[in-house]
Design a protein around this motif. Structure first.
Motif, PDB file in Angstrom:
ATOM      1  N   LEU C 208       0.888  -5.115  -4.997  1.00 23.97           N
ATOM      2  CA  LEU C 208       2.209  -4.493  -4.817  1.00 23.97           C
ATOM      3  C   LEU C 208       2.156  -3.019  -5.220  1.00 23.97           C
ATOM      4  O   LEU C 208       2.698  -2.157  -4.529  1.00 23.97           O
ATOM      5  CB  LEU C 208       3.270  -5.232  -5.637  1.00 23.97           C
ATOM      6  CG  LEU C 208       3.606  -6.659  -5.200  1.00 23.97           C
ATOM      7  CD1 LEU C 208       4.790  -7.187  -6.016  1.00 23.97           C
ATOM      8  CD2 LEU C 208       3.909  -6.755  -3.711  1.00 23.97           C
ATOM      9  N   ASP C 209       1.486  -2.736  -6.342  1.00 25.05           N
ATOM     10  CA  ASP C 209       1.377  -1.342  -6.787  1.00 25.05           C
ATOM     11  C   ASP C 209       0.691  -0.471  -5.732  1.00 25.05           C
ATOM     12  O   ASP C 209       1.138   0.638  -5.451  1.00 25.05           O
ATOM     13  CB  ASP C 209       0.576  -1.263  -8.099  1.00 25.05           C
ATOM     14  CG  ASP C 209       1.447  -1.522  -9.319  1.00 25.05           C
ATOM     15  OD1 ASP C 209       2.681  -1.521  -9.188  1.00 25.05           O
ATOM     16  OD2 ASP C 209       0.882  -1.721 -10.402  1.00 25.05           O
ATOM     17  N   LEU C 210      -0.398  -0.968  -5.155  1.00 30.58           N
ATOM     18  CA  LEU C 210      -1.093  -0.173  -4.132  1.00 30.58           C
ATOM     19  C   LEU C 210      -0.151   0.141  -2.975  1.00 30.58           C
ATOM     20  O   LEU C 210      -0.155   1.254  -2.441  1.00 30.58           O
ATOM     21  CB  LEU C 210      -2.333  -0.919  -3.614  1.00 30.58           C
ATOM     22  CG  LEU C 210      -3.543  -0.910  -4.534  1.00 30.58           C
ATOM     23  CD1 LEU C 210      -4.725  -1.571  -3.837  1.00 30.58           C
ATOM     24  CD2 LEU C 210      -3.933   0.526  -4.924  1.00 30.58           C
ATOM     25  N   ARG C 211       0.681  -0.851  -2.606  1.00 29.23           N
ATOM     26  CA  ARG C 211       1.625  -0.591  -1.516  1.00 29.23           C
ATOM     27  C   ARG C 211       2.712   0.387  -1.925  1.00 29.23           C
ATOM     28  O   ARG C 211       3.131   1.234  -1.140  1.00 29.23           O
ATOM     29  CB  ARG C 211       2.209  -1.914  -1.011  1.00 29.23           C
ATOM     30  CG  ARG C 211       1.238  -2.538  -0.014  1.00 29.23           C
ATOM     31  CD  ARG C 211       1.338  -4.013   0.131  1.00 29.23           C
ATOM     32  NE  ARG C 211       0.221  -4.505   0.947  1.00 29.23           N
ATOM     33  CZ  ARG C 211      -1.027  -4.715   0.461  1.00 29.23           C
ATOM     34  NH1 ARG C 211      -1.288  -4.459  -0.815  1.00 29.23           N
ATOM     35  NH2 ARG C 211      -1.974  -5.141   1.258  1.00 29.23           N
ATOM     36  N   ARG C 212       3.171   0.307  -3.181  1.00 30.11           N
ATOM     37  CA  ARG C 212       4.163   1.294  -3.655  1.00 30.11           C
ATOM     38  C   ARG C 212       3.583   2.702  -3.615  1.00 30.11           C
ATOM     39  O   ARG C 212       4.294   3.681  -3.492  1.00 30.11           O
ATOM     40  CB  ARG C 212       4.560   0.986  -5.103  1.00 30.11           C
ATOM     41  CG  ARG C 212       5.524  -0.172  -5.238  1.00 30.11           C
ATOM     42  CD  ARG C 212       6.037  -0.275  -6.671  1.00 30.11           C
ATOM     43  NE  ARG C 212       6.694  -1.564  -6.863  1.00 30.11           N
ATOM     44  CZ  ARG C 212       6.149  -2.608  -7.460  1.00 30.11           C
ATOM     45  NH1 ARG C 212       4.941  -2.521  -7.968  1.00 30.11           N
ATOM     46  NH2 ARG C 212       6.806  -3.737  -7.561  1.00 30.11           N
ATOM     47  N   LEU C 213       2.259   2.793  -3.749  1.00 30.40           N
ATOM     48  CA  LEU C 213       1.579   4.094  -3.758  1.00 30.40           C
ATOM     49  C   LEU C 213       1.100   4.474  -2.362  1.00 30.40           C
ATOM     50  O   LEU C 213       0.386   5.460  -2.206  1.00 30.40           O
ATOM     51  CB  LEU C 213       0.396   4.030  -4.728  1.00 30.40           C
ATOM     52  CG  LEU C 213       0.811   3.990  -6.195  1.00 30.40           C
ATOM     53  CD1 LEU C 213      -0.255   3.331  -7.047  1.00 30.40           C
ATOM     54  CD2 LEU C 213       1.074   5.415  -6.673  1.00 30.40           C
ATOM     55  N   ASN C 214       1.480   3.658  -1.381  1.00 29.21           N
ATOM     56  CA  ASN C 214       1.036   3.893  -0.004  1.00 29.21           C
ATOM     57  C   ASN C 214      -0.470   4.024   0.082  1.00 29.21           C
ATOM     58  O   ASN C 214      -0.991   4.847   0.840  1.00 29.21           O
ATOM     59  CB  ASN C 214       1.704   5.154   0.566  1.00 29.21           C
ATOM     60  CG  ASN C 214       3.208   5.050   0.522  1.00 29.21           C
ATOM     61  OD1 ASN C 214       3.761   4.020   0.890  1.00 29.21           O
ATOM     62  ND2 ASN C 214       3.863   6.097   0.051  1.00 29.21           N
TER      63      ASN C 214
END
Lengths: 215, 215, 215, 215
Positions: C208-214
């Motif tokens: 999820l964090d990686l996706r929040r960071l695009n």
């Protein structure tokens, strides 16, 4: 304890202040707002002296012996211990406001990130939050609360001058951030200072969240 | 304790309510949902009275003596203490639903941010979450749960009127948010009120996360 | 305790299982993964029975008396208590894998949000993370770990059939998510089940964090 | 305890090191930085030996008996226990810097995510943060702190060679990340190593936050 007190300061008074500072420090450390021995805390002892944290101690394990006496120029009194590098910022507050008795400086992730994000504006404006009412003198969410963000420097007199300039311009000041660093806030007693700190940490976090949500 | 009880209320009953409120308050404070002395909590004592938190106390350190008695108009009974400014919102709930015995108002960062984000819609719609089943009367994730977001005001009768208008329109109501502020929810007993609060805090957090993920 | 045990199950064995479940439940509740009385936990007692949490209890306060006996069809044995609605998902695991002795179902915010985000793909693929090695049989970060996301339903046989279909297709299965709900994982003993759960919660959070960071 | 000590190492010395490691491990586990039995910790015992965590133990429950002795090639000494797979990375640090007495490797979500995000650059550059001053030898926020991100591999000699190559190029090194994995850092004593770790975790978190805010 290598702290020798001036004859005008009873040991019981200094110990009460030191214990109150240490208790608050341990509570704030539990929130994770004092990473890596950062942060410093003080209380006024009398018109000419304050009790303040000794430099470099782990705030999560602070006790009475980690607190020392300084005068209102920020110089150690009756001890060889070294006060925090930012002691002059504490004593500036005591000199400016005779009614202030506690000053808190923490270094949370929210505070550090918010300071970097708003540094270019020089200020964070808080409005529309019910919790603004936690700040002394604010009675409605419709008030406006401006928290300045000053550039960081290792040279304390520069920071002191920035705070003086803001105040001499007649602007209200309840707290300030230093860029890439943390927050300073204060109160008439430790409970008020801590309430100010909790409210500001909360509101800075809310402002960051709104920006993460592009709101 | 300066609380004098009406002869119709046994001390043991009031103390039981006060202790239950204080215990819940300390648990919710540990979650960080009551920053800077915000939040208020109450329980019904009888048809005409409720026990509620005294204004301005630190919710993390709440005890029996931080709770006072009010009547169903929200006025102090048998004490000079001042109840929370939002007491009328609690007593409104007790008047509307005779089966409700506990009302909780907290002020978490998630609640404050969600209220700001959804204020323009006036409502947050929750659907597709298994945890909706934690709300009384909901037996499937396929139900729809609408949480209204009312504009904030320091004038309580306006807030009371907004809640009345929602209810008088025949819409179901399990909780509501106030913009820039926090949440109100309730239950037939303290355990149900706390379960509602935990579920709503969780679901609001999930909805914010989905938006942070552009999902 | 209204639990009556079959003569083939020594009380000490059942109590050992119940205590282990209650201890794990309290630890997981402390992480905030069991909001609003959600989540359920079980251990195998013998080839035909499992000990499982009674429906609706607060997982943060779980004790031995909150655990009951079920058979491998998920039916209560020797008690009037009601097991969790999802008991059949636990007993399915025990029937499928004779070596499995503990099954954990939690309901963290990360799990709920990840399930919603990846529901349309039906699977979350984990690769390149060192912590994949915490999953039994994985010895390198270069392995691939697929966690299916099944649609939610209140009708347990549908969920059981979805899990069966995945397994009958010959695909490896260490855990699965249910959309808008939480995660199921298991282990040969409670320590392994808990290690699997901790690792998967961590890895879902990282994704999820990686996706929040695009990223 | 199956640990047999060489005659040159007093039991009291080894126990002191083991206790210090176990205490630190429990503190770091409480922060959630050691999920699913990951992470490893060591202290120098003498010029030829170090005390290090035994592989696979739950770091939140670590005690003296979970620590073993290794030589500076990373081989077990006086015990059949198996040291962490990454022991060679610890002993490399002790060989390179005679003044270093403690090495910490954790595996927080922030560390794992940051390593994935910056892997393509091979380095994370930290500048403008006051907390850089928590790193030995840094006296101002105006310094630059480069943390390399090395590719992950299950073959330790490759990782050792990557660290050697960085150092042999004459670049300063206070810590490094391994991609999809965690961080390594160290200090002249355990307090310094822990201060370095806390500061780096904080700063990596700040950098991720700035990117989430598109700042």
């Amino acid at each position: 304890m290598s702290q020798v007190l001036p004859s005008t300061i009873p040991a019981a008074l200094f110990h009460e202040r030191a214990d109150a500072i240490a208790l608050t420090a341990r509570e704030l450390a539990q929130h994770g707002w004092t990473p890596a021995t950062s942060s410093n805390f003080s209380m006024r002892v009398d018109a000419d002296h304050a009790a303040i944290t000794i430099s470099g101690r782990d705030k999560g394990k602070l006790g009475r012996n980690d607190i020392m006496l300084v005068n209102m120029d920020g110089k150690a009194v009756g001890t060889d211990s070294r006060p925090s590098a930012e002691t002059e910022l504490h004593t500036q507050v005591y000199r400016r406001w005779p009614e202030v008795n506690a000053v808190l400086h923490t270094h949370s992730r929210t505070q550090s990130v918010a300071s970097r994000l708003f540094a270019k504006h020089g200020v964070i404006r808080l409005e529309g939050w019910e919790l603004q009412k936690a700040i002394h003198g604010h009675t409605t969410h419709e008030s406006v609360l401006d928290i300045p963000v000053f550039p960081n420097t290792q040279h304390m007199p520069e920071l002191v001058a920035q705070v003086d300039a803001w105040l001499d311009a007649g602007k209200p000041l309840h707290a300030y951030l230093i860029n890439g660093h943390g927050i300073y806030t204060w109160g008439r007693d430790m409970a008020e200072a801590q309430r100010h700190l909790e409210a500001l940490e909360f509101l800075l976090g809310c402002e960051l969240d709104l920006r993460r949500l592009n709101a």
